[in-house]
Enzyme design. Structure first.
Site, PDB file in Angstrom:
ATOM      1  N   ARG A   1       0.823  -1.203   0.000  1.00 14.84           N
ATOM      2  CA  ARG A   1       0.000   0.000   0.000  1.00 14.84           C
ATOM      3  C   ARG A   1       0.867   1.268   0.000  1.00 14.84           C
ATOM      4  NH1 ARG A   1      -4.914  -1.855  -0.064  1.00 14.84           N
ATOM      5  NH2 ARG A   1      -5.358  -3.768   1.072  1.00 14.84           N
ATOM      6  N   ASP A   2       0.433   2.242  -0.792  1.00 11.54           N
ATOM      7  CA  ASP A   2       1.111   3.537  -0.816  1.00 11.54           C
ATOM      8  C   ASP A   2       0.937   4.205   0.550  1.00 11.54           C
ATOM      9  OD1 ASP A   2       1.993   5.615  -3.342  1.00 11.54           O
ATOM     10  OD2 ASP A   2       1.552   6.512  -1.385  1.00 11.54           O
ATOM     11  N   ILE A   3       2.008   4.791   1.054  1.00 13.97           N
ATOM     12  CA  ILE A   3       1.972   5.387   2.397  1.00 13.97           C
ATOM     13  C   ILE A   3       1.094   6.643   2.430  1.00 13.97           C
ATOM     14  CG2 ILE A   3       4.005   6.888   2.226  1.00 13.97           C
ATOM     15  CD1 ILE A   3       4.895   5.702   4.954  1.00 13.97           C
TER      16      ILE A   3
ATOM     17  N   GLU B   1       8.947  10.244  -8.344  1.00 12.59           N
ATOM     18  CA  GLU B   1       9.704  10.659  -7.148  1.00 12.59           C
ATOM     19  C   GLU B   1      10.599   9.556  -6.623  1.00 12.59           C
ATOM     20  OE1 GLU B   1       6.698  12.023  -4.435  1.00 12.59           O
ATOM     21  OE2 GLU B   1       6.381  13.891  -5.551  1.00 12.59           O
TER      22      GLU B   1
ATOM     23  N   HIS C   1       7.651   1.488 -10.416  1.00 10.75           N
ATOM     24  CA  HIS C   1       6.476   1.040  -9.676  1.00 10.75           C
ATOM     25  C   HIS C   1       5.219   1.401 -10.458  1.00 10.75           C
ATOM     26  CE1 HIS C   1       7.735   5.034  -8.350  1.00 10.75           C
ATOM     27  NE2 HIS C   1       6.453   5.335  -8.219  1.00 10.75           N
TER      28      HIS C   1
END
Ligand code: 5GP
Ligand code: ZN
Length: 116
Positions: free
Chosen positions: A30-32, A96, A101
């Site tokens: 999961r993306d933070i 970034e 990904h």
């Protein structure tokens, strides 16, 4: 492994992440800072800087990343209403983290592809 790469360090278990799926050569977590109700990142465990380098160097692995992204979308219940799969690439693409990904985004209407 690139020691100064955030996602290589997640693969190595040095930085915690909420892993939702793992295959021999890919990892999904999961993306933070989620930008949608479902926001999962899918990476190859091996370090490639961006999707173009990955596709050129190992098209089979690029396919495995896509397959894992599809499996994540299914497991997250996104297939019915749809989802967005995104590879930000390079400076203009807004990348970034320079370990390739795929963003799997869904769970609500996501609006236009690019805000203007
Ligand atoms: P990019 O802008 O490179 O396409 O996306 C990088 C993504 O990584 C961003 O959506 C950001 O929220 C996410 N991210 C940055 N640091 C971390 C972290 O330490 N853990 C997780 N799970 N995601 C991260
Ligand atoms: Zn890396």
């Amino acid at each position: 492994m690139e020691t100064d790469c955030l996602f290589c360090r997640i693969v190595a278990g040095e930085i915690p992440a909420t892993i939702v799926r793992e295959t021999e050569r890919t990892l999904a977590f999961r993306d933070i800072y989620p930008k949608a109700p479902t926001h999962v990142l899918v990476i190859p465990k091996e370090h490639y800087g961006d999707v173009a380098v990955l596709a050129e160097s190992d098209p089979g692995l690029a396919g495995e990343v896509l397959a894992t992204a599809g499996a994540v979308a299914e497991a997250e219940g996104l297939l019915g209403d749809g989802f967005r799969l995104m590879f930000n690439t390079g400076v203009n693409g807004g990348q970034e983290v320079f370990h390739v990904h795929a963003h799997v985004l869904g769970g609500a209407p996501l609006g236009p592809m690019i805000a203007r």
